[in-house]
Design a protein around this motif. Structure first.
Motif, PDB file in Angstrom:
ATOM      1  N   LYS A 120     -16.322  10.672 -29.918  1.00 26.60           N
ATOM      2  CA  LYS A 120     -15.262  11.792 -30.453  1.00 26.60           C
ATOM      3  C   LYS A 120     -13.901  11.695 -30.139  1.00 26.60           C
TER       4      LYS A 120
ATOM      5  N   LEU B 216     -13.027   3.821 -38.661  1.00 26.17           N
ATOM      6  CA  LEU B 216     -13.754   4.638 -37.572  1.00 26.17           C
ATOM      7  C   LEU B 216     -15.029   5.166 -37.999  1.00 26.17           C
ATOM      8  N   SER B 217     -16.179   4.310 -37.917  1.00 29.53           N
ATOM      9  CA  SER B 217     -17.192   4.656 -38.599  1.00 29.53           C
ATOM     10  C   SER B 217     -18.546   5.115 -37.707  1.00 29.53           C
ATOM     11  N   GLY B 218     -19.507   5.406 -38.429  1.00 36.78           N
ATOM     12  CA  GLY B 218     -20.875   5.454 -37.541  1.00 36.78           C
ATOM     13  C   GLY B 218     -22.038   5.127 -38.703  1.00 36.78           C
TER      14      GLY B 218
ATOM     15  N   ILE C 188     -25.867   7.524 -35.975  1.00 31.28           N
ATOM     16  CA  ILE C 188     -24.713   8.433 -35.661  1.00 31.28           C
ATOM     17  C   ILE C 188     -24.926   9.756 -35.684  1.00 31.28           C
TER      18      ILE C 188
ATOM     19  N   LEU D 159     -14.855  10.830 -36.972  1.00 30.02           N
ATOM     20  CA  LEU D 159     -15.120   9.694 -37.936  1.00 30.02           C
ATOM     21  C   LEU D 159     -14.136   9.664 -39.196  1.00 30.02           C
ATOM     22  N   ASN D 160     -13.874   8.653 -39.774  1.00 30.31           N
ATOM     23  CA  ASN D 160     -13.189   8.679 -41.064  1.00 30.31           C
ATOM     24  C   ASN D 160     -13.989   7.901 -41.988  1.00 30.31           C
TER      25      ASN D 160
ATOM     26  N   LEU E  93     -20.153  14.941 -38.613  1.00 29.06           N
ATOM     27  CA  LEU E  93     -19.652  13.562 -38.577  1.00 29.06           C
ATOM     28  C   LEU E  93     -18.053  13.819 -38.513  1.00 29.06           C
TER      29      LEU E  93
ATOM     30  N   VAL F  14     -18.546   6.941 -43.171  1.00 30.59           N
ATOM     31  CA  VAL F  14     -19.916   7.069 -42.788  1.00 30.59           C
ATOM     32  C   VAL F  14     -20.388   5.848 -43.371  1.00 30.59           C
TER      33      VAL F  14
ATOM     34  N   TYR G  89     -12.302   8.064 -30.940  1.00 34.39           N
ATOM     35  CA  TYR G  89     -12.038   7.818 -32.435  1.00 34.39           C
ATOM     36  C   TYR G  89     -10.679   8.772 -32.528  1.00 34.39           C
TER      37      TYR G  89
ATOM     38  N   ALA H  45     -19.143   0.685 -35.831  1.00 42.95           N
ATOM     39  CA  ALA H  45     -19.749   1.804 -36.327  1.00 42.95           C
ATOM     40  C   ALA H  45     -21.171   1.646 -35.281  1.00 42.95           C
TER      41      ALA H  45
END
Length: 565
Positions: free
Chosen positions: A411, A45-47, A394, A72-73, A67, A75, A414, A390
């Motif tokens: 948010k 669960l990215s950005g 972000i 997010l988990n 973040l 980056v 995710y 992603a």
């Protein structure tokens, strides 16, 4: 003494073996590739940060917590060659260390982008000592002999220098992070290829183009003929399925396609195949050198062709795209997957299908940071069983594709995906997991799953009842914001549905093959508090419209059980 040395040697060997066994890896489960991190399936669960965001520790210092707070988990962050090796042979990993420490503090994972020889088909992130010495580090050329700001794939000096820097980076990451494993995956280069020309027309490249196709490639094509990309197989067979010859003798003379079916036909395909081979060979060697230091999974990402950019050279020719995936696999076995950067969101389904061919796991490391991008995250994990997703920019920094930091839709999405990630992982690779999506102009969609079908339709933004023509309806205008839904069939008559962003109504009823009437045994709204699941039963007014209601801006989870009567 000998006994001590033996014990130490055995201990070191055991530790190395243990480390190798627990490294992040790609593993097939139920016929679908899963990303395993810390021994468990992991959904990224990215950005992705803007290109220059990780260029200083002080800028990123407050960003890491933001973040994490946005659920997010993982980056996705760049490391550029020019910043870690400003002087040839002297490496500075200060920024790399600050990135790892910042992410680790917030319990975030990192995917590191290597901006080395190429970034977006140019060589702008290489050190100054490379840029100023084109005699030693030559550039590609377009037709007519114009030099491009893109290092040549035929330069051993460039390849050796890049491989040395990347190996040093991987060795450093291993030293500072192999225990915690904050860094879980590496991208080698970024959106590579050649822009402004279908191929490199330098003297060296032209000599290679007019020479023989490498037997290594021909052997791969012959061995994998039954599963080759349809377009590649078509041009090879059209030219007699030759096992040797020049590039044009084997694949035909490249020409500009003038029809409308740009998705299934390829302009200057032979030139694109040629560039793909040479780019992938170069990048594959760098990836292999890096893996010899620290064997994390590695991928390459592609700048896709689009309706207004259908010719190679208008998009980076030779980059890691589906039509040349077989070429990349033959040339660069150290690259574990190719990933899709999707900004042409009107082609989202087509791109996802193309990048899922030949059991390539779908990973979307760049896409739009907006409401649609948030909703499509649900769709990507559900419909296409993605391993990661992603939105770009972000952190909200930069001039282009800047995320609206006031938008909390991602948010919420995710948070929802985090809470059902174990169920998604459980059903990945099976027909029991799918997804639905409504774009701004769409009103309804559905999917049949056995005896029942799941329907997703628009719900009024007002959410108030009115009486019209003797019947109750919904007052107010429909909310037409993009909306996504993950659908999981838990049993033959029980479904988990999770999604939202735009206002939607989710109903479950009999499929086309199920002629019986159906209704609900139960509709339960599922919520989580500090990781603990709670269930709230709904009936009466709450399900009077036929199922579960998700109001505009909400993202919710429901478990729905149905029966026939």
């Amino acid at each position: 003494m000998k006994k001590i040395l033996y014990i130490l040697t055995l201990s070191i060997a055991t530790n190395l073996l243990a480390q190798k066994q627990i490294l992040p890896r790609l593993e097939k489960i139920n016929g679908k590739t899963n990303f395993i991190v810390n021994g468990k399936p992991f959904l990224m669960l990215s950005g992705e940060l803007h290109n220059s965001s990780a260029g200083s520790a002080h800028y990123m210092r407050p960003i890491w917590k933001q973040l994490k707070n946005n659920n997010l988990n993982t980056v996705i962050a760049p490391v550029s060659w020019e910043l870690i090796e400003p002087v040839e042979g002297k490496f500075d990993f200060t920024l790399v260390d600050s990135m790892i420490v910042g992410a680790r503090k917030e319990k975030l994972k990192l995917v590191v982008l290597w901006f080395g020889t190429w970034k977006n088909a140019k060589s702008t992130y290489v050190p100054e000592w490379i840029k100023r010495n084109t005699a030693k580090y030559p550039l590609m050329e377009s037709q007519g002999g114009r030099s491009l700001n893109t290092l040549s794939t035929f330069s051993e000096n460039s390849l050796t220098a890049d491989a040395k820097a990347f190996s040093a980076l991987m060795n450093h990451i291993k030293k500072v992070d192999s225990k915690e494993q904050t860094v879980i995956m590496m991208q080698v280069q970024n959106e590579v290829g050649i822009l402004g020309s279908p191929r490199d027309y330098s003297q060296t490249a032209t000599k290679a183009f007019e020479g023989q196709v490498p037997q290594e490639l021909m052997a791969y094509l012959a061995k994998n003929k039954s599963s080759l990309y349809p377009g590649l197989l078509k041009v090879w067979e059209a030219n007699g399925s030759k096992m040797n010859g020049t590039w044009e003798e084997v694949f035909g003379k490249g020409e500009k396609y003038k029809g409308e079916d740009w998705k299934n036909n390829y302009s200057f395909y032979t030139e694109e195949i040629f560039m793909a081979w040479n780019l992938a060979k170069y990048i594959g060697k760098i990836a292999q050198k890096g893996k010899e230091q620290y064997a994390l999974p590695m991928f390459a990402n592609g700048w896709i062709k689009q309706p207004k950019s259908t010719n190679p050279g208008r998009y980076p020719s030779g980059g890691p795209l589906p039509q040349v995936l077989d070429i990349w696999r033959a040339a660069a076995p150290a690259i574990d997957l190719i990933a899709a950067d999707i900004y042409a969101v009107e082609e989202f389904d087509w791109v996802c299908k193309e990048f899922s061919l030949s059991q390539n796991p779908l990973f979307i490391p760049e896409t739009t940071p907006d409401l649609g991008g948030s909703a499509r995250a649900l769709y990507a994990f559900g419909k296409y069983h993605a391993i990661g997703y992603a939105p770009f920019g972000i952190d909200g920094n930069g001039l282009f594709n800047t995320a609206d930091l006031k938008d909390v839709s991602l948010k919420k999405v995710y948070d929802c995906l985090k809470n059902i990630s174990s169920e998604i992982s459980k059903y990945r690779g099976t027909a029991n997991l799918t997804g639905l999506y409504l774009g701004e102009g769409d009103t309804d969609t559905s999917v049949e799953m056995g005896d029942f079908a799941v329907y997703m339709s628009r719900f009024s933004s007002a959410g108030l009842f009115k009486k019209t023509g003797g019947r109750f309806g919904i007052a107010g205008e429909e909310d037409r914001s993009p909306a996504g839904l993950v659908v999981i069939k838990l049993n033959k008559d029980e479904f988990l549905v999770a999604g939202g962003v735009g206002g939607i109504q989710v109903t479950v009823s009999g499929s086309k093959t199920n002629t019986a009437f159906s209704d609900y045994i139960s509709v339960d709204e599922i919520t989580f508090e500090k990781g603990k699941m709670r269930s709230h039963s709904l009936n009466g007014d709450e399900t009077a419209l036929g199922g579960a209601i998700i109001k505009p801006g909400e993202v919710k989870i429901f478990k729905i059980k149905v029966y026939n009567y």
